[in-house]
Design a protein around this motif. Structure first.
Motif, short mmCIF file in Angstrom:
data_model
loop_
_atom_site.label_atom_id
_atom_site.label_comp_id
_atom_site.label_asym_id
_atom_site.label_seq_id
_atom_site.Cartn_x
_atom_site.Cartn_y
_atom_site.Cartn_z
N LEU A 14 0.82 -1.21 0.00
CA LEU A 14 0.00 0.00 0.00
C LEU A 14 0.85 1.26 0.00
CD1 LEU A 14 -2.87 1.08 0.06
CD2 LEU A 14 -2.85 0.89 2.54
N LEU A 15 1.96 1.24 0.75
CA LEU A 15 2.81 2.42 0.85
C LEU A 15 3.77 2.57 -0.33
CD1 LEU A 15 3.73 2.31 4.64
CD2 LEU A 15 2.14 3.85 3.51
N GLY A 16 3.78 1.59 -1.21
CA GLY A 16 4.68 1.66 -2.35
C GLY A 16 3.96 1.58 -3.69
N SER A 17 2.66 1.82 -3.70
CA SER A 17 1.85 1.69 -4.91
C SER A 17 1.76 3.00 -5.68
CB SER A 17 0.43 1.22 -4.57
OG SER A 17 0.44 -0.01 -3.89
N LYS A 51 11.20 18.65 -6.19
CA LYS A 51 9.77 18.67 -5.88
C LYS A 51 9.48 17.73 -4.72
CE LYS A 51 5.36 18.68 -8.39
NZ LYS A 51 4.74 18.48 -9.72
N LYS A 52 8.59 18.15 -3.83
CA LYS A 52 8.27 17.38 -2.64
C LYS A 52 6.99 16.57 -2.85
CE LYS A 52 7.32 17.99 2.32
NZ LYS A 52 7.10 19.00 3.39
N TYR A 53 7.07 15.29 -2.50
CA TYR A 53 5.92 14.39 -2.54
C TYR A 53 5.75 13.83 -1.13
CZ TYR A 53 6.99 14.59 -7.53
OH TYR A 53 7.24 15.04 -8.80
N SER A 54 4.62 14.10 -0.52
CA SER A 54 4.53 13.69 0.89
C SER A 54 3.10 13.40 1.34
CB SER A 54 5.12 14.78 1.78
OG SER A 54 4.33 15.96 1.74
N GLU A 69 0.86 16.11 -0.45
CA GLU A 69 1.54 16.97 -1.41
C GLU A 69 1.95 16.23 -2.68
OE1 GLU A 69 4.26 20.15 -0.03
OE2 GLU A 69 4.14 19.13 1.92
N ASN A 70 1.38 16.68 -3.80
CA ASN A 70 1.74 16.20 -5.14
C ASN A 70 1.58 14.69 -5.34
OD1 ASN A 70 2.58 18.78 -6.30
ND2 ASN A 70 4.29 18.67 -4.86
N LEU A 71 0.64 14.10 -4.62
CA LEU A 71 0.35 12.67 -4.79
C LEU A 71 -0.91 12.44 -5.63
CD1 LEU A 71 1.21 11.20 -1.26
CD2 LEU A 71 2.68 11.44 -3.28
N ASN A 127 -10.22 20.88 -14.40
CA ASN A 127 -11.12 20.90 -15.56
C ASN A 127 -12.09 19.72 -15.55
OD1 ASN A 127 -9.79 23.24 -16.57
ND2 ASN A 127 -8.22 21.94 -17.51
N GLY A 128 -12.57 19.38 -14.37
CA GLY A 128 -13.53 18.29 -14.23
C GLY A 128 -12.90 16.91 -14.15
N GLU A 129 -11.59 16.81 -14.35
CA GLU A 129 -10.92 15.51 -14.29
C GLU A 129 -10.58 15.15 -12.86
OE1 GLU A 129 -6.70 13.38 -15.58
OE2 GLU A 129 -7.26 15.29 -16.50
N VAL A 130 -10.88 13.92 -12.49
CA VAL A 130 -10.54 13.43 -11.15
C VAL A 130 -9.16 12.77 -11.21
CG1 VAL A 130 -11.17 11.83 -9.31
CG2 VAL A 130 -12.96 13.07 -10.55
N PRO A 131 -8.26 13.10 -10.29
CA PRO A 131 -6.90 12.55 -10.35
C PRO A 131 -6.81 11.14 -9.78
CG PRO A 131 -7.11 13.92 -8.42
CD PRO A 131 -8.43 14.01 -9.15
N GLN A 132 -5.66 10.53 -10.02
CA GLN A 132 -5.33 9.26 -9.39
C GLN A 132 -4.44 9.55 -8.19
OE1 GLN A 132 -3.46 6.93 -12.49
NE2 GLN A 132 -5.42 6.09 -13.18
N LEU A 133 -4.66 8.80 -7.13
CA LEU A 133 -3.84 8.94 -5.93
C LEU A 133 -2.82 7.82 -5.90
CD1 LEU A 133 -3.23 10.18 -3.11
CD2 LEU A 133 -4.96 8.63 -2.18
N GLY A 134 -1.56 8.16 -5.67
CA GLY A 134 -0.54 7.13 -5.63
C GLY A 134 0.80 7.66 -5.17
N ILE A 135 1.69 6.74 -4.85
CA ILE A 135 3.03 7.07 -4.40
C ILE A 135 3.93 7.27 -5.63
CG2 ILE A 135 5.03 6.27 -3.07
CD1 ILE A 135 2.51 6.96 -1.42
N ARG A 136 4.83 8.22 -5.55
CA ARG A 136 5.74 8.53 -6.64
C ARG A 136 6.60 7.32 -7.01
NH1 ARG A 136 6.23 12.23 -10.77
NH2 ARG A 136 8.43 12.63 -11.24
N LYS A 137 6.82 7.13 -8.31
CA LYS A 137 7.67 6.03 -8.77
C LYS A 137 9.07 6.16 -8.17
CE LYS A 137 9.26 3.77 -13.02
NZ LYS A 137 9.27 3.82 -14.50
N ASN A 138 9.62 5.05 -7.75
CA ASN A 138 10.96 4.96 -7.14
C ASN A 138 11.00 5.49 -5.70
OD1 ASN A 138 12.08 3.89 -9.55
ND2 ASN A 138 12.36 5.98 -10.35
#
Length: 202
Positions: A14-17, A51-54, A69-71, A127-138
């Motif tokens: 879950l924490l690495g997806s 860039k920070k991903y958190s 942040e940025n996920l 613009n009406g688009e729903v994002p995907q939630l996930g952990i940054r690659k690597n």
């Protein structure tokens, strides 16, 4: 403050997806002691190309505060963040059961405190688009629990699915401590610790 737990974030967990398609939640019991500044309950932080991903959970001015942040990623690869705060102030005189529910199926996050909803917020859109939630690659940085937290924290749980409040809280009896008499006690009894006289004793 100086004691913490670090959970590894491996791929296919879950924490690495990179994509989190299922509902999941954090559940824990807290009894904060100091409310000045920021108390960090848990944090997972990764930097890439400046860039920070958190994913950070804090107590700010007596209230729960979640920063993502940025996920949240869109088809254009642009990312967005979310800052969410509880509507309720925490009581440092008692244990509080906190659940942070990431309801992916409804594109929202819900805070629960002692089984009652305290805040709800939708994922950011573009613009009406729903994002995907996930952990940054690597990103293999660990989830760090309680490193900069002042107080008591117990029964930390991260799980897939939806929270069953009865199952995750019914058998919990928080440890209380009587500062004046130096006695620890729970629902089922008290614990006493012998104090031995030393040259520093009064």
């Amino acid at each position: 403050k100086n004691h913490f737990i670090s959970i590894r974030a491996e791929k296919n967990t879950l924490l690495g997806s990179e994509l989190m398609p299922e509902n999941f939640y954090f559940s824990f019991f807290i009894k904060p002691e100091i409310f000045e500044g920021h108390n960090t309950l848990f944090a997972k932080t990764y930097y890439s190309q400046g860039k920070k991903y958190s994913l950070n959970m804090e107590i700010v001015k007596n209230k729960l505060s979640l920063s993502v942040e940025n996920l949240f990623t869109f088809k254009s690869r642009e990312t967005k963040s979310l800052l969410m705060e509880s509507d309720h102030k925490l009581n440092n005189q008692k244990w509080t059961h906190v659940v942070i529910f990431f309801q992916i199926s409804e594109n929202e996050i819900i805070f629960f405190e002692d089984g009652m909803e305290s805040s709800r917020q939708k994922f950011p859109s573009m613009n009406g688009e729903v994002p995907q939630l996930g952990i940054r690659k690597n990103d293999t940085t660990p989830l760090v629990i309680g490193k900069n937290y002042y107080g008591k924290l117990d029964n930390f749980l991260l799980a897939k699915g939806s929270p069953d409040f009865e199952a995750i809280s019914k058998n919990y009896n928080g440890l209380e401590y009587d500062e004046a008499n130096s006695i620890a006690f729970q629902k089922n009894g008290k614990a006493y610790s012998g104090v031995f006289k030393t040259k520093y004793s009064k």
